[in-house]
Design a protein around this motif. Structure first.
Motif, PDB file in Angstrom:
ATOM      1  N   PHE A   1       0.821  -1.366  -0.265  1.00 43.85           N
ATOM      2  CA  PHE A   1      -0.270  -0.578   0.226  1.00 43.85           C
ATOM      3  C   PHE A   1       0.801   1.494   0.247  1.00 43.85           C
ATOM      4  O   PHE A   1       1.830   1.477   1.173  1.00 43.85           O
ATOM      5  CB  PHE A   1      -0.790   0.159   1.458  1.00 43.85           C
ATOM      6  CG  PHE A   1      -1.819  -1.317   1.584  1.00 43.85           C
ATOM      7  CD1 PHE A   1      -3.138  -0.805   0.988  1.00 43.85           C
ATOM      8  CD2 PHE A   1      -1.340  -2.481   2.511  1.00 43.85           C
ATOM      9  CE1 PHE A   1      -3.900  -2.280   1.183  1.00 43.85           C
ATOM     10  CE2 PHE A   1      -2.223  -3.342   2.413  1.00 43.85           C
ATOM     11  CZ  PHE A   1      -3.251  -3.761   1.533  1.00 43.85           C
ATOM     12  N   TYR A   2       0.439   1.767  -1.338  1.00 35.89           N
ATOM     13  CA  TYR A   2       1.134   3.285  -0.725  1.00 35.89           C
ATOM     14  C   TYR A   2       0.498   4.302  -1.231  1.00 35.89           C
ATOM     15  O   TYR A   2      -0.247   4.283  -1.995  1.00 35.89           O
ATOM     16  CB  TYR A   2       2.059   3.680  -1.696  1.00 35.89           C
ATOM     17  CG  TYR A   2       3.263   4.457  -1.885  1.00 35.89           C
ATOM     18  CD1 TYR A   2       3.910   5.078  -1.310  1.00 35.89           C
ATOM     19  CD2 TYR A   2       2.510   6.068  -2.767  1.00 35.89           C
ATOM     20  CE1 TYR A   2       4.722   5.675  -0.713  1.00 35.89           C
ATOM     21  CE2 TYR A   2       3.162   6.949  -2.306  1.00 35.89           C
ATOM     22  CZ  TYR A   2       4.499   7.361  -1.285  1.00 35.89           C
ATOM     23  OH  TYR A   2       5.200   8.486  -1.503  1.00 35.89           O
ATOM     24  N   ASN A   3      -0.036   5.456   0.185  1.00 35.38           N
ATOM     25  CA  ASN A   3      -0.768   6.656   0.206  1.00 35.38           C
ATOM     26  C   ASN A   3       0.092   8.127   0.122  1.00 35.38           C
ATOM     27  O   ASN A   3       0.727   7.381   1.062  1.00 35.38           O
ATOM     28  CB  ASN A   3      -2.017   6.473   0.375  1.00 35.38           C
ATOM     29  CG  ASN A   3      -2.516   4.822   0.796  1.00 35.38           C
ATOM     30  OD1 ASN A   3      -3.514   4.636  -0.208  1.00 35.38           O
ATOM     31  ND2 ASN A   3      -2.347   4.083   1.671  1.00 35.38           N
ATOM     32  N   SER A   4      -1.074   9.021  -0.456  1.00 39.46           N
ATOM     33  CA  SER A   4       0.048  10.461  -0.629  1.00 39.46           C
ATOM     34  C   SER A   4      -1.110  10.666   1.435  1.00 39.46           C
ATOM     35  O   SER A   4      -1.471  10.305   2.269  1.00 39.46           O
ATOM     36  CB  SER A   4      -0.840  11.333  -0.898  1.00 39.46           C
ATOM     37  OG  SER A   4      -2.537  11.137  -0.368  1.00 39.46           O
ATOM     38  N   LEU A   5       0.041  11.327   2.053  1.00 43.89           N
ATOM     39  CA  LEU A   5      -0.337  11.812   3.262  1.00 43.89           C
ATOM     40  C   LEU A   5      -1.446  13.206   3.437  1.00 43.89           C
ATOM     41  O   LEU A   5      -2.233  13.495   2.331  1.00 43.89           O
ATOM     42  CB  LEU A   5       0.418  12.861   4.428  1.00 43.89           C
ATOM     43  CG  LEU A   5       2.153  12.082   4.186  1.00 43.89           C
ATOM     44  CD1 LEU A   5       3.026  12.065   4.212  1.00 43.89           C
ATOM     45  CD2 LEU A   5       1.894  10.316   4.440  1.00 43.89           C
ATOM     46  N   ARG A   6      -1.619  13.758   4.708  1.00 45.94           N
ATOM     47  CA  ARG A   6      -2.916  14.756   4.585  1.00 45.94           C
ATOM     48  C   ARG A   6      -2.241  15.895   3.570  1.00 45.94           C
ATOM     49  O   ARG A   6      -1.169  15.935   3.946  1.00 45.94           O
ATOM     50  CB  ARG A   6      -3.159  15.227   5.912  1.00 45.94           C
ATOM     51  CG  ARG A   6      -3.322  13.971   7.160  1.00 45.94           C
ATOM     52  CD  ARG A   6      -3.789  14.575   8.429  1.00 45.94           C
ATOM     53  NE  ARG A   6      -4.308  13.836   9.013  1.00 45.94           N
ATOM     54  CZ  ARG A   6      -3.865  13.093   9.565  1.00 45.94           C
ATOM     55  NH1 ARG A   6      -2.209  13.763   9.792  1.00 45.94           N
ATOM     56  NH2 ARG A   6      -4.049  12.030  11.229  1.00 45.94           N
ATOM     57  N   SER A   7      -3.731  15.981   2.874  1.00 40.60           N
ATOM     58  CA  SER A   7      -3.188  17.475   1.683  1.00 40.60           C
ATOM     59  C   SER A   7      -4.909  18.133   1.796  1.00 40.60           C
ATOM     60  O   SER A   7      -5.321  17.264   1.702  1.00 40.60           O
ATOM     61  CB  SER A   7      -2.645  16.817   0.517  1.00 40.60           C
ATOM     62  OG  SER A   7      -2.842  17.929  -0.539  1.00 40.60           O
ATOM     63  N   LYS A   8      -5.336  19.585   1.616  1.00 40.22           N
ATOM     64  CA  LYS A   8      -6.183  20.404   1.151  1.00 40.22           C
ATOM     65  C   LYS A   8      -6.399  20.151  -0.306  1.00 40.22           C
ATOM     66  O   LYS A   8      -7.676  20.284  -0.704  1.00 40.22           O
ATOM     67  CB  LYS A   8      -6.747  21.084   1.833  1.00 40.22           C
ATOM     68  CG  LYS A   8      -6.394  21.612   3.318  1.00 40.22           C
ATOM     69  CD  LYS A   8      -6.803  22.465   4.437  1.00 40.22           C
ATOM     70  CE  LYS A   8      -6.902  22.433   5.219  1.00 40.22           C
ATOM     71  NZ  LYS A   8      -6.778  24.328   6.411  1.00 40.22           N
ATOM     72  N   ASP A   9      -5.169  19.566  -0.802  1.00 39.26           N
ATOM     73  CA  ASP A   9      -5.820  19.561  -2.382  1.00 39.26           C
ATOM     74  C   ASP A   9      -6.167  18.389  -2.638  1.00 39.26           C
ATOM     75  O   ASP A   9      -6.680  18.369  -4.473  1.00 39.26           O
ATOM     76  CB  ASP A   9      -4.590  20.645  -3.142  1.00 39.26           C
ATOM     77  CG  ASP A   9      -4.514  21.976  -2.072  1.00 39.26           C
ATOM     78  OD1 ASP A   9      -5.309  22.651  -2.327  1.00 39.26           O
ATOM     79  OD2 ASP A   9      -2.920  22.575  -1.851  1.00 39.26           O
ATOM     80  N   TYR A  10      -5.453  17.143  -2.109  1.00 37.23           N
ATOM     81  CA  TYR A  10      -5.046  16.583  -3.071  1.00 37.23           C
ATOM     82  C   TYR A  10      -5.379  14.468  -2.258  1.00 37.23           C
ATOM     83  O   TYR A  10      -4.492  15.339  -1.448  1.00 37.23           O
ATOM     84  CB  TYR A  10      -3.843  16.485  -4.553  1.00 37.23           C
ATOM     85  CG  TYR A  10      -2.980  16.157  -3.883  1.00 37.23           C
ATOM     86  CD1 TYR A  10      -2.055  15.134  -3.504  1.00 37.23           C
ATOM     87  CD2 TYR A  10      -2.495  17.921  -3.998  1.00 37.23           C
ATOM     88  CE1 TYR A  10      -0.899  15.720  -2.978  1.00 37.23           C
ATOM     89  CE2 TYR A  10      -0.856  17.904  -3.487  1.00 37.23           C
ATOM     90  CZ  TYR A  10      -0.230  16.924  -2.617  1.00 37.23           C
ATOM     91  OH  TYR A  10       1.129  16.852  -2.008  1.00 37.23           O
ATOM     92  N   SER A  11      -5.927  13.555  -3.180  1.00 39.04           N
ATOM     93  CA  SER A  11      -5.068  12.465  -2.559  1.00 39.04           C
ATOM     94  C   SER A  11      -4.864  11.473  -3.625  1.00 39.04           C
ATOM     95  O   SER A  11      -5.206  11.584  -4.218  1.00 39.04           O
ATOM     96  CB  SER A  11      -6.380  12.412  -1.355  1.00 39.04           C
ATOM     97  OG  SER A  11      -6.247  10.610  -1.094  1.00 39.04           O
TER      98      SER A  11
END
Length: 341
Positions: free
Chosen positions: A127-137
């Motif tokens: 699994f690979y995910n982006s961290l917290r962001s208000k613009d994208y995921s």
């Protein structure tokens, strides 16, 4: 001068009888005594009527009494003289309260699982995910599981499963855009045959493989103003194919519009689905179009949704179908008893 004397006849009679009895005794006693000179005693028998009498009873009129030795406690009386106390109170300024949010949990953008089992069964997952962001995921996921197991007296029964998924989201001020891509590959073997009657050297002869590809796009709005129309639109495609070149393709598009008119919620949902199936013998194509408008009415305790679904099948013979859709519920008691139809 006259004097009145009251004479009781009963008493006179009794007195005369007593005098007569005494005279008889006086006359008889000397003669009887003379006749009985040798006697030392004189016996006289008197016989008369018995009159029983009961003496008067005297009642004791004294009452019992007691002496209480416990001292009596008299109720106490208190008197309070009110006297006001003059105090001086000065208000101190209060600092405004501040809400401190809980600290956010630490996130990790990757996660790996590995394993190995009996009959040569490897397992792995990433699994690979982006961290917290208000613009994208965005994120990526991959999984593998296979085995070389073989049942006794049967053919080779090994299998292999592979899955991969890539997805992402882009956040705008009033919209959200989604993108998704899925791929899976599954390999199995037709092992249910008698190995004594059939001898198969190459396991590819009994192998079957399924491949599945599915990309998708979607756009949603998030208007909070009731005068604006919110929408949800998507485009999807998938292809399913096996090792014998038999495949199925599907393209679908859907859109849902929601808005208020005269305080009534109006919803219009529509979709178009295209299917194409092809194998070594035949090819088939089908297109289905659906439109489903509806209107929602609401009161303080009731809700009504009235709609109609129209569907058309554009295959070799075009057909149309209509389905009414009516929903009603009533809140009888505090959201606990809600009959619906």
């Amino acid at each position: 001068m006259r004097t009145r004397i009251n004479i009781n006849p009963g008493k006179i009679k009794t007195t005369l009888l007593r005098l007569l009895f005494i005279c008889c005794l006086l006359c008889i006693s000397p003669a009887y005594a003379q006749r009985n000179k040798d006697l030392d005693s004189l016996e006289i028998n008197v016989t008369k009527q018995f009159k029983p009498t009961i003496a008067d009873a005297f009642k004791i009129n004294s009452n019992p009494g007691y002496t209480d030795t416990t001292p009596r406690i008299l109720p106490q009386k208190y008197a309070i003289t009110p006297k006001p106390v003059i105090t001086v109170f000065e208000l101190a300024p209060i600092k405004p309260a501040k809400m401190l949010g809980e600290p956010l949990n630490k996130l990790y953008n990757s996660f790996v699982k590995l394993g190995f089992g009996n009959y040569t069964t490897p397992y792995g997952e990433l699994f690979y995910n982006s961290l917290r962001s208000k613009d994208y995921s965005y994120g990526f996921h991959y999984k593998h599981l296979s085995s070389q197991s073989t049942l006794k007296d049967f053919g080779f029964s090994g299998y292999s499963d592979n899955e991969a998924n890539v997805y992402g989201k882009k956040f705008f001020k009033k919209q959200t855009f989604f993108a998704d891509f899925n791929y899976s590959r599954n390999v199995v073997h037709y092992y249910g045959y008698d190995v004594l009657a059939n001898t198969i050297v190459d396991n590819d002869f009994i192998k079957q493989r399924f491949s599945y590809i599915s990309p998708a796009l979607r756009l949603q709005s998030h208007y909070t103003d009731s005068s604006r129309i919110n929408y949800d639109m998507g485009l999807n495609y998938y292809n399913l194919m096996d090792i014998y070149k038999t495949n199925e393709n599907s393209v679908s598009a859907d859109a849902t519009l929601k808005g208020y008119y005269a305080q009534q919620l109006i919803t219009v949902a529509s979709s178009v689905d295209f299917y194409n199936t092809r194998n070594s013998i035949d090819t088939a194509t089908t297109t289905i179009v659906k439109v489903a408008p509806s209107v929602a009415f609401a009161g303080s305790k009731w809700n009504v949704n009235v709609g109609l679904t129209a569907a058309g099948d554009f295959s070799s013979a075009t057909k149309f179908f209509f389905y009414p859709n009516i929903n009603f519920n009533f809140n009888v008691f505090d959201n606990i008893i809600i009959p619906y139809a």
